[in-house]
Enzyme design. Structure first.
Site, PDB file in Angstrom:
ATOM      1  N   LYS A 293     -30.689  33.745  43.605  1.00  0.00           N
ATOM      2  CA  LYS A 293     -30.685  32.604  44.534  1.00  0.00           C
ATOM      3  C   LYS A 293     -29.813  32.979  45.739  1.00  0.00           C
ATOM      4  CE  LYS A 293     -30.670  27.573  44.105  1.00  0.00           C
ATOM      5  NZ  LYS A 293     -31.984  27.278  44.651  1.00  0.00           N
TER       6      LYS A 293
HETATM    7  N1  PMP Z   1     -37.909  28.290  42.649  1.00  0.00           N
HETATM    8  C1  PMP Z   1     -37.184  28.209  43.781  1.00  0.00           C
HETATM    9  C2  PMP Z   1     -37.609  29.022  44.952  1.00  0.00           C
HETATM   10  C3  PMP Z   1     -36.058  27.379  43.839  1.00  0.00           C
HETATM   11  O1  PMP Z   1     -35.339  27.291  44.962  1.00  0.00           O
HETATM   12  C4  PMP Z   1     -35.708  26.606  42.707  1.00  0.00           C
HETATM   13  C5  PMP Z   1     -34.514  25.709  42.768  1.00  0.00           C
HETATM   14  N2  PMP Z   1     -33.343  26.400  42.396  1.00  0.00           N
HETATM   15  C6  PMP Z   1     -36.490  26.727  41.553  1.00  0.00           C
HETATM   16  C7  PMP Z   1     -37.582  27.576  41.561  1.00  0.00           C
HETATM   17  C8  PMP Z   1     -36.157  25.955  40.315  1.00  0.00           C
HETATM   18  O2  PMP Z   1     -34.981  26.452  39.750  1.00  0.00           O
HETATM   19  P1  PMP Z   1     -34.020  25.517  38.878  1.00  0.00           P
HETATM   20  O3  PMP Z   1     -34.879  24.844  37.879  1.00  0.00           O
HETATM   21  O4  PMP Z   1     -33.083  26.481  38.256  1.00  0.00           O
HETATM   22  O5  PMP Z   1     -33.382  24.573  39.798  1.00  0.00           O
END
Ligand code: PMP
Length: 296
Positions: free
Chosen positions: A153
């Site tokens: 991220k």
């Molecule tokens: N894909 C992307 C590109 C994201 O930004 C997110 C949000 N973090 C997710 C998937 C979902 O991840 P999470 O369930 O860990 O929030």
């Protein structure tokens, strides 16, 4: 919207007012996008609140930092404690928590040792709203996994998400669905994607996506409910034949999709596996995972 004159943030070991926080104009994160972050939700419950999957989120923060050559100066336990203290100081229980690891002045393209850690929290409704979404297939692909660590991220990756969402909104849609470099379905701009066909859920495997913590939670809950989930590559044509589909992410939670490029799903959301999982997810997020740390 994110802060007012009373808001307290954590910045580099200190608790300060958001309105008084300062940052340098030459920091590498601002110029080149090298920084890492998380998006976490806390949910109010009978004991106070639960920071949902705090450990998993901070482990991913650490992973993302390592991939970007950033030394995170706090342990996972310290970060969990800071997140609860942050909520306490701001009198928040249902909240979104944003840890950001950003870098100091460095105009070269080399990693830098000056690492800053910010943690802020605010009240945030479901990112994509409550209504079933009109989604378009984006003209933007997810980044090539050989060009960056798509599974991390990283601040700079979100320019891709912003382009996709801006395009979708401009064309009258609510959100974008992005394909990968091979033309298979990847994910939304800030959430993972699932579709349902004849009671089975399908979701793209790791490789071209950010493998979300919500996605993993959905897969665990599906196991408990006896719903089969298949992780595999699929094309958008397969999605058009699906009964239902939804996005899953921390900020979006579970967001049903009404249509893709104007093609409506035929199944009833209320009777779908996705809806059952949504109801279970709502309960799961309130469960205290860190009893000792829960604020009362
Ligand atoms: N894909 C992307 C590109 C994201 O930004 C997110 C949000 N973090 C997710 C998937 C979902 O991840 P999470 O369930 O860990 O929030």
């Amino acid at each position: 919207m994110y802060y007012d004159e009373n808001t307290i943030i954590f910045l580099d070991g200190k608790w300060i007012r958001a309105s008084e926080a300062r940052t340098g104009m030459y920091n590498q994160t601002m110029h080149y996008g090298n920084g890492v972050f998380e998006g976490i939700r806390a949910y109010q419950n009978a004991d106070g609140c639960n920071v949902f999957k705090a450990k998993e989120h901070f482990e991913r923060l650490q992973y993302s930092a390592t991939k970007m050559h950033i030394d995170l100066p706090y342990s996972i336990d310290e970060l969990i404690n800071i997140s609860y203290e942050l909520l306490d100081k701001n009198d928040l229980k249902d909240a979104y928590i944003r840890p950001l690891v950003y870098l100091g002045a460095n105009m070269s393209l080399l990693p830098t040792d000056e690492v800053h850690v910010l943690m802020a929290a605010w009240k945030w409704e479901k990112l994509l709203g409550e209504e079933p979404l009109k989604v378009m297939v984006s003209s933007y692909q997810r980044p090539n996994p050989r060009s960056c660590h798509v599974e991390a991220k990283v601040v700079g990756h979100y320019t891709n998400s912003i382009l996709a969402t801006a395009e979708a909104k401009k064309l009258g849609y609510d959100e974008a669905l992005l394909l990968d470099i091979h033309g298979n379905v990847a994910e939304g701009s800030g959430a993972n994607f699932f579709y349902e066909k004849e009671g089975i859920l399908y979701t793209p495997p790791a490789g071209n996506i950010l493998p979300g913590i919500t996605r993993a939670t959905i897969m665990d809950l599906a196991k408990d409910l006896g719903i089969h989930v298949t992780e595999r590559q699929f094309t958008i044509e397969e999605v058009y034949n699906a009964d239902n589909a939804f996005f899953a992410g921390t900020a979006a939670e579970i967001a049903p999709i009404e249509s893709i490029n104007g093609e409506k799903f035929k199944g009833s959301w209320q009777e779908s596996a996705g809806h059952s999982l949504y109801l279970m997810y709502r309960q799961k997020v309130q469960y205290n995972e860190y009893q000792g740390l829960t604020i009362v």
